[in-house]
Design a protein around this motif. Structure first.
Motif, PDB file in Angstrom:
ATOM      1  N   ARG A 499       0.817  -1.216   0.000  1.00 51.77           N
ATOM      2  CA  ARG A 499       0.000   0.000   0.000  1.00 51.77           C
ATOM      3  C   ARG A 499       0.851   1.267   0.000  1.00 51.77           C
ATOM      4  O   ARG A 499       0.599   2.195  -0.764  1.00 51.77           O
ATOM      5  CB  ARG A 499      -0.903  -0.006   1.231  1.00 51.77           C
ATOM      6  N   ASP A 500       1.878   1.301   0.881  1.00 51.87           N
ATOM      7  CA  ASP A 500       2.618   2.545   1.108  1.00 51.87           C
ATOM      8  C   ASP A 500       3.890   2.673   0.282  1.00 51.87           C
ATOM      9  O   ASP A 500       4.271   3.789  -0.094  1.00 51.87           O
ATOM     10  CB  ASP A 500       2.997   2.663   2.592  1.00 51.87           C
ATOM     11  N   MET A 648       6.476 -11.276  -3.447  1.00 54.35           N
ATOM     12  CA  MET A 648       5.849 -10.375  -2.479  1.00 54.35           C
ATOM     13  C   MET A 648       5.881  -8.941  -3.019  1.00 54.35           C
ATOM     14  O   MET A 648       6.560  -8.660  -4.012  1.00 54.35           O
ATOM     15  CB  MET A 648       6.599 -10.463  -1.148  1.00 54.35           C
ATOM     16  N   PRO A 649       5.185  -7.992  -2.382  1.00 54.88           N
ATOM     17  CA  PRO A 649       5.264  -6.599  -2.817  1.00 54.88           C
ATOM     18  C   PRO A 649       6.697  -6.076  -2.761  1.00 54.88           C
ATOM     19  O   PRO A 649       7.494  -6.452  -1.900  1.00 54.88           O
ATOM     20  CB  PRO A 649       4.366  -5.879  -1.803  1.00 54.88           C
ATOM     21  N   GLY A 650       7.001  -5.165  -3.678  1.00 49.99           N
ATOM     22  CA  GLY A 650       8.333  -4.603  -3.764  1.00 49.99           C
ATOM     23  C   GLY A 650       9.066  -5.073  -4.999  1.00 49.99           C
ATOM     24  O   GLY A 650       8.554  -5.863  -5.796  1.00 49.99           O
ATOM     25  N   VAL A 651      10.282  -4.570  -5.150  1.00 50.79           N
ATOM     26  CA  VAL A 651      11.131  -4.897  -6.293  1.00 50.79           C
ATOM     27  C   VAL A 651      12.251  -5.818  -5.810  1.00 50.79           C
ATOM     28  O   VAL A 651      13.141  -5.372  -5.090  1.00 50.79           O
ATOM     29  CB  VAL A 651      11.738  -3.632  -6.921  1.00 50.79           C
ATOM     30  N   PRO A 652      12.238  -7.093  -6.174  1.00 53.78           N
ATOM     31  CA  PRO A 652      13.270  -8.005  -5.685  1.00 53.78           C
ATOM     32  C   PRO A 652      14.624  -7.704  -6.318  1.00 53.78           C
ATOM     33  O   PRO A 652      14.734  -7.499  -7.522  1.00 53.78           O
ATOM     34  CB  PRO A 652      12.756  -9.380  -6.094  1.00 53.78           C
ATOM     35  N   ASP A 653      15.647  -7.678  -5.477  1.00 54.94           N
ATOM     36  CA  ASP A 653      17.028  -7.520  -5.931  1.00 54.94           C
ATOM     37  C   ASP A 653      17.721  -8.849  -5.717  1.00 54.94           C
ATOM     38  O   ASP A 653      17.814  -9.338  -4.584  1.00 54.94           O
ATOM     39  CB  ASP A 653      17.722  -6.410  -5.139  1.00 54.94           C
ATOM     40  N   GLY A 703       2.375  -4.755  -8.921  1.00 57.84           N
ATOM     41  CA  GLY A 703       2.603  -3.393  -8.452  1.00 57.84           C
ATOM     42  C   GLY A 703       1.328  -2.716  -8.026  1.00 57.84           C
ATOM     43  O   GLY A 703       0.224  -3.096  -8.416  1.00 57.84           O
ATOM     44  N   GLY A 704       1.487  -1.684  -7.183  1.00 59.08           N
ATOM     45  CA  GLY A 704       0.345  -0.870  -6.803  1.00 59.08           C
ATOM     46  C   GLY A 704      -0.330  -1.339  -5.531  1.00 59.08           C
ATOM     47  O   GLY A 704      -0.152  -2.464  -5.064  1.00 59.08           O
ATOM     48  N   ALA A 705      -1.108  -0.449  -4.959  1.00 58.64           N
ATOM     49  CA  ALA A 705      -1.806  -0.724  -3.712  1.00 58.64           C
ATOM     50  C   ALA A 705      -2.923  -1.748  -3.932  1.00 58.64           C
ATOM     51  O   ALA A 705      -3.515  -1.828  -5.000  1.00 58.64           O
ATOM     52  CB  ALA A 705      -2.375   0.568  -3.134  1.00 58.64           C
ATOM     53  N   GLY A 706      -3.185  -2.525  -2.904  1.00 59.34           N
ATOM     54  CA  GLY A 706      -4.285  -3.469  -2.933  1.00 59.34           C
ATOM     55  C   GLY A 706      -4.035  -4.718  -3.726  1.00 59.34           C
ATOM     56  O   GLY A 706      -4.969  -5.487  -3.979  1.00 59.34           O
ATOM     57  N   ARG A 726      -1.652 -12.187  -5.562  1.00 56.02           N
ATOM     58  CA  ARG A 726      -1.337 -10.874  -6.128  1.00 56.02           C
ATOM     59  C   ARG A 726      -2.366 -10.543  -7.207  1.00 56.02           C
ATOM     60  O   ARG A 726      -2.468 -11.244  -8.228  1.00 56.02           O
ATOM     61  CB  ARG A 726       0.070 -10.855  -6.735  1.00 56.02           C
ATOM     62  N   SER A 727      -3.144  -9.500  -6.931  1.00 57.67           N
ATOM     63  CA  SER A 727      -4.139  -8.963  -7.883  1.00 57.67           C
ATOM     64  C   SER A 727      -5.154  -9.985  -8.353  1.00 57.67           C
ATOM     65  O   SER A 727      -5.726  -9.850  -9.439  1.00 57.67           O
ATOM     66  CB  SER A 727      -3.419  -8.360  -9.098  1.00 57.67           C
TER      67      SER A 727
END
Length: 797
Positions: A499-500, A648-653, A703-706, A726-727
């Protein structure tokens, strides 16, 4: 553009831009969207990491120079990849021969136009900057000095391989007078602890802090990077150690404005429930907060507590070997603030005294009381630093960095209540409550910078090496006192960052992790079998011909050896020994970097060679049988952590090499040059490629909230299944605490609720299809302990 996934390469002289360009086709085939490069600006010659920058205006020649970087970018772009680059705004190398800005300051003193680049307390140094570079006291080293000339005929002072400028008109003076006439004071290296008068990176005197808060310094130190961004060579930035800056928020705002808001993440370590300041102009962190949550999912809370009990019995109760995390951290903090950071504490005291002297209401606070208050508050800051500027708004988050209990406990060390009021003064100074004057502003920034250095050194670099019941939990951003994370806690974290901070970074392994993600996943299994591990350590201790010099070392050495069980034959001892030597030096219980005990260290190396690093014998056989028995459960942890990280949410490195099982210890072991993995089937590589391709092909899903929704399992073993959607289009399901699951009888009647009937296809098990809304977990995990389900497109299935 926000990356879908990044791949970290350690660029170094042994792996320059040209080598990275050769690897681009392979890396593009994995499914990442961007290459993530370690620092690329000019650094100390031979540097293997690049964080010791000497010239911000040039791309490093040893790596191929600017032409090489631009060619790498072009090659990457031709294969659909962008570049993210690591930048170092906080510090430069304190190497005068290579650092022109510092050279000019040493030559011209405080009148140099470069003097504003660095935090130097000229008054404390009697108008000179202390350079703690001598092997002994100056009287013992004077024979090592010589006056020489550079190629252009400029006279210089040389000491071994070091070179220093001479103040104009002093080259012909006798040596004692010449040394006294300079704007710097050459001194014994041990004086850095108490007399250093420039800000440095943590306790590393070879890295001098840079004042990027000044617009002209920002412009000079960021010009080349911003040019590369504007030219499209660089697409995103990773910011090293923002906590070292005077005003991180202002710096990041200025940087974001200059880059046009390009994707930027910060190496910000968040402690406990601390969150990233909402006003920072970044996409998020580099991902240590995610690392802690992922690791914690695969750690058994009850078993970890039992393991701690066994550790206490084995290692003994005294001092830092007693296994009490909070006490270990506090003792480490006192050690660092009174030894390694003594000069920084004195600097803060001088600033506090100056402010009090200028205010009649504060004038009678004794210097010793202010010094005590500074020390006692510093060791009680629960996070890395407060985020506040003098005279600025005081937020609840800023105040929580110096909570009421910290003030109360700090006052308790005073015997006279009136003298304890110095604590209130120091807290007000640290939080910027006494106006916006220059002394208040300097103290406010300096306290925060020192707090971050203290937290890093006392927790990451001391307590983590003293507290070793479960060494997989002693990782940057982690909480060894409470290493386990419940599924509910993880879901709350995933929903919050989705979300944030949907563009935040996530990681499992970095160039700074003390152990690779796969090694930690392996060691975490020990939390599920504490009795078996304790019994094994007892047997190993009697099966080794050379005893350990102390039980604390033995416990962590055997855990390290178990973590290294998957290393290629013949490599364990050579890689384990330096890591364990670093561990005992950082811990500082029996030896240290600055006060080494050769006899103790020799006992460490003898023990490692005979036992944990041995390639044959009874101990090796015992460890091999133990490791083989746990292999299926290690597999579940490794694959589960990898899949959670990638979806998971975020950009994996992804750190170089971690697309396959990657076993590495602390640096320099984990910073070896990248090499392309061998061809052949690899279960983790297949999982990684499937997840990365899915992210790249369907970015809108991730990507994105929710877009993050926890899924619920029901039945006897429901707690062993973690799943999320996810979505509404992709489901991740993994097995957690697989050894406990096996001992409890397996999945039995456990069912996972899917978002709808589907059908759903498992990308990790071709041909496997499931229909919801409920699916038997035993069937879902029949072929492997993880699943990546994708809703079949209309007309398929």
């Amino acid at each position: 553009m926000t990356p879908t996934a990044t791949y970290r390469l350690q660029i170094q002289p042994d792996f320059p831009f040209a080598a990275a360009a050769d690897a681009v086709p392979y890396l593009a085939s994995l499914g990442v969207s961007h290459l993530h490069l370690s620092p690329v600006l000019e650094a100390v010659p031979g540097s293997g990491h690049g964080y010791d920058v000497v010239d911000h205006g040039r791309v490093r020649a040893e790596l191929g120079g600017e032409e090489g970087l631009r060619q790498l970018s072009a090659t990457a772009r031709a294969h659909g990849l962008g570049l993210v680059v690591d930048i170092v705004p906080n510090h430069m190398a304190a190497a005068p021969r290579h650092n022109l800005a510092l050279w000019e300051v040493l030559r011209e003193g405080p009148e140099s136009p470069y003097a504003r680049w660095f935090d130097i307390d000229w008054e404390a140094g009697g108008g000179r900057i202390l350079l703690p570079v001598l092997a002994g006291r100056i009287g013992e080293e004077s024979a090592g000095f010589e006056i020489a000339a550079r190629d252009d005929g400029t006279p210089v002072l040389r000491y071994g391989d070091l070179e220093f400028p001479l103040r104009e008109g002093t080259a012909q003076l006798p040596l004692p007078e010449l040394l006294a006439a300079q704007h710097y004071r050459l001194a014994w290296w041990r004086l850095a602890r108490t007399e250093l008068n420039y800000r440095r990176f943590f306790t590393i005197s070879e890295l001098i802090g840079v004042r990027v808060e000044h617009p002209e310094v920002f412009a000079a130190t960021h010009g080349k990077i911003l040019e590369l961004v504007r030219d499209g060579v660089v697409d995103g930035l990773r910011i090293d150690h923002p906590d070292g800056l005077a005003d991180p928020a202002a710096y990041l705002g200025r940087l974001g404005g200059e880059t046009g808001g390009r994707w930027t993440v910060v190496e910000k370590i968040l402690t406990g429930s601390e969150t990233l300041p909402a006003g920072w102009a970044v996409a998020g962190t580099t991902g240590y907060d995610a690392l802690h949550r992922i690791d914690g999912l695969f750690t058994d809370p009850m078993g970890a507590a039992d393991l701690l009990g066994h550790y206490r019995d084995f290692a003994g109760p005294p001092g830092d070997r007693g296994g009490y995390w909070t006490a270990t951290v506090r003792r480490a903090a006192y050690r660092v603030v009174t030894h390694e950071l003594a000069a920084e504490t004195e600097w803060l005291t001088r600033l506090a005294v100056q402010v009090c002297a200028e205010d009649p209401a504060l004038r009678d606070h004794a210097p010793w009381a202010l010094h005590t208050a500074v020390r006692e508050l510093l060791v009680r800051v629960p996070v890395y630093r407060p985020y506040v500027t003098a005279g600025g708004p005081l937020t609840e988050v800023a105040e929580s960095a110096l909570p009421a209990e910290a003030v109360r406990d700090a006052k308790a060390v005073f015997s006279v209540p009136q003298e304890a009021e110095a604590v209130d003064v120091v807290r007000d100074l640290a939080l910027g409550r006494l106006g916006a004057g220059p002394g208040q502003a300097a103290f406010c920034a300096r306290f925060a910078q020192t707090a971050s250095a203290l937290h890093a050194k006392s927790v990451e670099d001391t307590a983590f090496y003293r507290y070793v019941p479960l060494i997989s939990a002693t990782e940057v951003g982690g909480d060894p006192g409470q290493p386990a994370v419940s599924p509910e806690e993880f879901h709350a974290f995933g929903a919050r960052i989705g979300r944030d901070w949907p563009g935040t970074g996530t990681v499992l392994t970095t160039h700074d992790t003390k152990r690779s993600g796969d090694m930690r996943a392996r060691i975490a299994v020990l939390s599920e079998c504490p009795e078996r591990w304790s019994s094994l350590v007892a047997r190993l201790s009697t099966a080794t011909s050379v005893p350990a010099p102390d039980p604390q070392l033995a416990w962590q050495a055997w855990q390290s050896a178990y973590g290294c069980a998957a290393m290629p034959a013949g490599e364990t001892a050579g890689r384990l020994e330096p890591a364990l030597l670093k561990s005992v030096r950082e811990a500082g219980l029996f030896t240290s970097w600055t006060e080494p005990d050769p006899a103790y260290e020799r006992a460490v190396t003898d023990f490692v060679a005979a036992g944990p690093g041995g390639e044959a014998g009874e101990a090796r056989e015992l460890m091999t049988r133990f490791a083989d028995a746990l292999a299926p459960f290690v597999r579940a942890n490794v694959l589960g952590a990898a899949l959670v990280h990638l979806t998971m949410p975020g950009v994996p490195d992804l750190y170089q090499g971690t697309e396959r099982e990657y076993i590495a210890l602390v640096d320099p072991d984990n910073r070896r040059p990248f090499s392309r993995p061998p061809e052949g089937d690899d279960e983790k590589a297949a999982l990684t490629t499937a997840a990365l391709h899915l992210r790249r092909e369907r970015p809108e899903v991730f990507g994105g909230a929710g877009t993050y929704v926890p899924l619920t399992a029901r039945g006897t073993a429901a707690a062993h299944c973690l799943a999320f959607c996810r979505s509404g289009e992709v489901v991740t399901a993994v097995t957690r605490l697989a050894l406990r699951l096996d001992e409890e009888g397996g999945w039995r009647d456990t069912v996972l609720s899917l978002p709808d009937e589907g059908p759903w296809t498992d990308l990790l098990s071709p041909g496997s299809e499931f229909t919801g809304p409920g699916v038997a977990v035993a069937g879902l995990f029949a072929r492997r302990p993880v699943a990546l389900l994708v809703r079949a497109a209309p007309g398929q299935g």
